[in-house]
Design a protein around this motif. Sequence first.
Motif, PDB file in Angstrom:
ATOM      1  N   ILE A  91       0.865  -1.175   0.000  1.00 45.33           N
ATOM      2  CA  ILE A  91       0.000   0.000   0.000  1.00 45.33           C
ATOM      3  C   ILE A  91       0.908   1.233   0.000  1.00 45.33           C
ATOM      4  CG2 ILE A  91      -1.767   1.289   1.264  1.00 45.33           C
ATOM      5  CD1 ILE A  91      -2.829  -1.246   0.170  1.00 45.33           C
ATOM      6  N   ILE A  92       0.647   2.171  -0.914  1.00 46.18           N
ATOM      7  CA  ILE A  92       1.496   3.358  -1.022  1.00 46.18           C
ATOM      8  C   ILE A  92       0.697   4.618  -0.696  1.00 46.18           C
ATOM      9  CG2 ILE A  92       3.063   2.317  -2.697  1.00 46.18           C
ATOM     10  CD1 ILE A  92       1.522   3.831  -4.892  1.00 46.18           C
ATOM     11  N   ASP A  93       1.416   5.657  -0.208  1.00 44.01           N
ATOM     12  CA  ASP A  93       0.761   6.930   0.095  1.00 44.01           C
ATOM     13  C   ASP A  93       0.781   7.828  -1.132  1.00 44.01           C
ATOM     14  OD1 ASP A  93       3.321   7.995  -0.101  1.00 44.01           O
ATOM     15  OD2 ASP A  93       3.603   8.181   2.069  1.00 44.01           O
ATOM     16  N   ALA A  94       0.371   9.078  -0.975  1.00 42.98           N
ATOM     17  CA  ALA A  94       0.261  10.000  -2.104  1.00 42.98           C
ATOM     18  C   ALA A  94       1.607  10.281  -2.760  1.00 42.98           C
ATOM     19  CB  ALA A  94      -0.393  11.299  -1.646  1.00 42.98           C
ATOM     20  N   ASP A  95       2.696  10.135  -2.004  1.00 43.34           N
ATOM     21  CA  ASP A  95       4.037  10.383  -2.542  1.00 43.34           C
ATOM     22  C   ASP A  95       4.681   9.133  -3.116  1.00 43.34           C
ATOM     23  OD1 ASP A  95       3.964  13.091  -1.752  1.00 43.34           O
ATOM     24  OD2 ASP A  95       4.532  12.529   0.299  1.00 43.34           O
ATOM     25  N   GLY A  96       3.971   8.014  -3.069  1.00 40.56           N
ATOM     26  CA  GLY A  96       4.519   6.767  -3.586  1.00 40.56           C
ATOM     27  C   GLY A  96       5.332   5.983  -2.581  1.00 40.56           C
ATOM     28  N   ASP A  97       5.371   6.459  -1.340  1.00 38.51           N
ATOM     29  CA  ASP A  97       6.106   5.740  -0.298  1.00 38.51           C
ATOM     30  C   ASP A  97       5.252   4.595   0.258  1.00 38.51           C
ATOM     31  OD1 ASP A  97       8.294   7.460  -0.510  1.00 38.51           O
ATOM     32  OD2 ASP A  97       7.390   8.901   0.883  1.00 38.51           O
ATOM     33  N   PHE A 154      -1.652   1.447  14.181  1.00 38.19           N
ATOM     34  CA  PHE A 154      -1.210   2.680  13.529  1.00 38.19           C
ATOM     35  C   PHE A 154      -1.145   2.489  12.016  1.00 38.19           C
ATOM     36  CE2 PHE A 154       2.419   5.153  11.838  1.00 38.19           C
ATOM     37  CZ  PHE A 154       1.900   6.431  12.015  1.00 38.19           C
ATOM     38  N   ILE A 155      -0.589   1.364  11.580  1.00 41.57           N
ATOM     39  CA  ILE A 155      -0.526   1.080  10.141  1.00 41.57           C
ATOM     40  C   ILE A 155      -1.929   0.903   9.570  1.00 41.57           C
ATOM     41  CG2 ILE A 155       0.146  -0.682   8.461  1.00 41.57           C
ATOM     42  CD1 ILE A 155       2.687  -1.112  10.059  1.00 41.57           C
ATOM     43  N   ARG A 156      -2.784   0.185  10.296  1.00 38.59           N
ATOM     44  CA  ARG A 156      -4.163  -0.005   9.823  1.00 38.59           C
ATOM     45  C   ARG A 156      -4.853   1.328   9.633  1.00 38.59           C
ATOM     46  NH1 ARG A 156      -7.701  -1.637  14.494  1.00 38.59           N
ATOM     47  NH2 ARG A 156      -7.289   0.588  14.827  1.00 38.59           N
ATOM     48  N   ASP A 157      -4.702   2.243  10.588  1.00 38.96           N
ATOM     49  CA  ASP A 157      -5.360   3.544  10.500  1.00 38.96           C
ATOM     50  C   ASP A 157      -4.783   4.381   9.362  1.00 38.96           C
ATOM     51  OD1 ASP A 157      -6.893   2.791  12.633  1.00 38.96           O
ATOM     52  OD2 ASP A 157      -5.753   3.931  14.127  1.00 38.96           O
ATOM     53  N   ARG A 158      -3.476   4.261   9.101  1.00 38.86           N
ATOM     54  CA  ARG A 158      -2.872   4.987   7.984  1.00 38.86           C
ATOM     55  C   ARG A 158      -3.415   4.486   6.647  1.00 38.86           C
ATOM     56  NH1 ARG A 158       3.285   5.451   7.314  1.00 38.86           N
ATOM     57  NH2 ARG A 158       2.508   6.745   5.588  1.00 38.86           N
ATOM     58  N   VAL A 159      -3.616   3.176   6.550  1.00 37.85           N
ATOM     59  CA  VAL A 159      -4.172   2.621   5.313  1.00 37.85           C
ATOM     60  C   VAL A 159      -5.606   3.103   5.110  1.00 37.85           C
ATOM     61  CG1 VAL A 159      -4.914   0.467   4.196  1.00 37.85           C
ATOM     62  CG2 VAL A 159      -2.658   0.614   5.300  1.00 37.85           C
ATOM     63  N   ILE A 160      -6.400   3.092   6.178  1.00 36.49           N
ATOM     64  CA  ILE A 160      -7.779   3.587   6.065  1.00 36.49           C
ATOM     65  C   ILE A 160      -7.784   5.055   5.674  1.00 36.49           C
ATOM     66  CG2 ILE A 160      -9.858   4.118   7.413  1.00 36.49           C
ATOM     67  CD1 ILE A 160      -9.407   1.522   8.949  1.00 36.49           C
ATOM     68  N   GLU A 161      -6.891   5.841   6.271  1.00 38.55           N
ATOM     69  CA  GLU A 161      -6.790   7.260   5.936  1.00 38.55           C
ATOM     70  C   GLU A 161      -6.439   7.452   4.463  1.00 38.55           C
ATOM     71  OE1 GLU A 161      -4.112  11.197   7.161  1.00 38.55           O
ATOM     72  OE2 GLU A 161      -3.905   9.318   8.264  1.00 38.55           O
ATOM     73  N   ARG A 162      -5.516   6.634   3.955  1.00 34.83           N
ATOM     74  CA  ARG A 162      -5.125   6.724   2.548  1.00 34.83           C
ATOM     75  C   ARG A 162      -6.308   6.417   1.630  1.00 34.83           C
ATOM     76  NH1 ARG A 162      -3.314   8.896  -1.805  1.00 34.83           N
ATOM     77  NH2 ARG A 162      -2.301   7.503  -3.303  1.00 34.83           N
ATOM     78  N   LEU A 163      -7.082   5.391   1.947  1.00 33.33           N
ATOM     79  CA  LEU A 163      -8.240   5.039   1.130  1.00 33.33           C
ATOM     80  C   LEU A 163      -9.304   6.125   1.176  1.00 33.33           C
ATOM     81  CD1 LEU A 163      -8.530   1.236   2.038  1.00 33.33           C
ATOM     82  CD2 LEU A 163      -7.441   2.266   0.037  1.00 33.33           C
TER      83      LEU A 163
END
Length: 339
Positions: free
Chosen positions: A46-52, A78-87
């Motif tokens: 799973i990548i963020d808006a910057d491709g990281d 924390f990782i789960r919440d970051r993935v949900i935030e990204r989606l």
Amino acid sequence: MPDITVEALTGPGRAALHAVLLCGKGSASIIDQAFCGRGLSPHGTIIDADGDVIDDAILIEWPGEAERFVLTLHGSPFIRDRVIERLMQLGAAAAPSTARLWPARGQKCCNKVREEALLALPTALSHQACAFLLEQASERGFSGWLARSVEQGVVRQELDELLRLSDVGIGMLVAARVVLAGEPNAGKSTLFNVLTGHQRVITSHQPGTTRDLIEEEMCLLGFPIQLVDGAGLRSAAGEVEREGVRRMEAAMEAADLVVYLVPPGAVEPVAGMKGTPRGRTLVIHSRRDEDPGGEIAGLGISSVTAEGLPQLQERILQEIYGDDRNLTGRVCPFLPGHR
């Protein structure tokens, strides 16, 4: 995209893994932007808006008409919440309720089976195996069947059907052992390289090139297979080659299936001869590109032209698991302990 929702399927806090559900028309578009896959494998990142990279993940498209995707992640909340935030950044909205895949009914008695299915996801080699595990973790799968059986009881016919299918269900996760055998220069190593998808074994027209056993786990039409190549079967002159033949014969004896290759001009083995185990040997005519007009009885293949390879893959699974291998929509145990 207001119709797309995202939610956590697993509880709060740290766990062995977390799962996130994305569903609704247009979900596939969000997945395309957030998930970087690895070919046909369900594994990716799973990548963020910057491709990281946010986390490694397994992506499963939930069976059914609606667009539904499950992402399994590492166990950090924390990782789960970051993935949900990204989606949600990509257009998903928080779901108004949870447990869309696992209704409340029967949860208490089925948590163990559900947890076993989720924990097995990282070891699944194919999308089919991942979807199978999630279905068995749901109310319409093995988990739900257990809940209903506690309330309503079971009949012998149901148990017989579960036991009959269990070999196939377990086979979705536990690799069957398939040995490629035959005389030297029968084309075993070339076929091994073609089936595994890369040059794992050195090939040569010189007989006896392969001496030791070469093994690799591969995915065959959704099923994991431990493929084995080794020395050609003949009366070896040298000590090293004799040891290679001995190891090959031992591998054949322990195999779930022996695929015995017969090149042009060679004689088919009689059942039980040349180390072939009775009832667990599939005889195939190899190197058909060298003798396309020759008469054969049975399936012929060419690793050079790909003639007969799709049929060979189907036959291998048919010999091991039979014809009834489609588990979609069916209750099925998936671990040896379930039997």
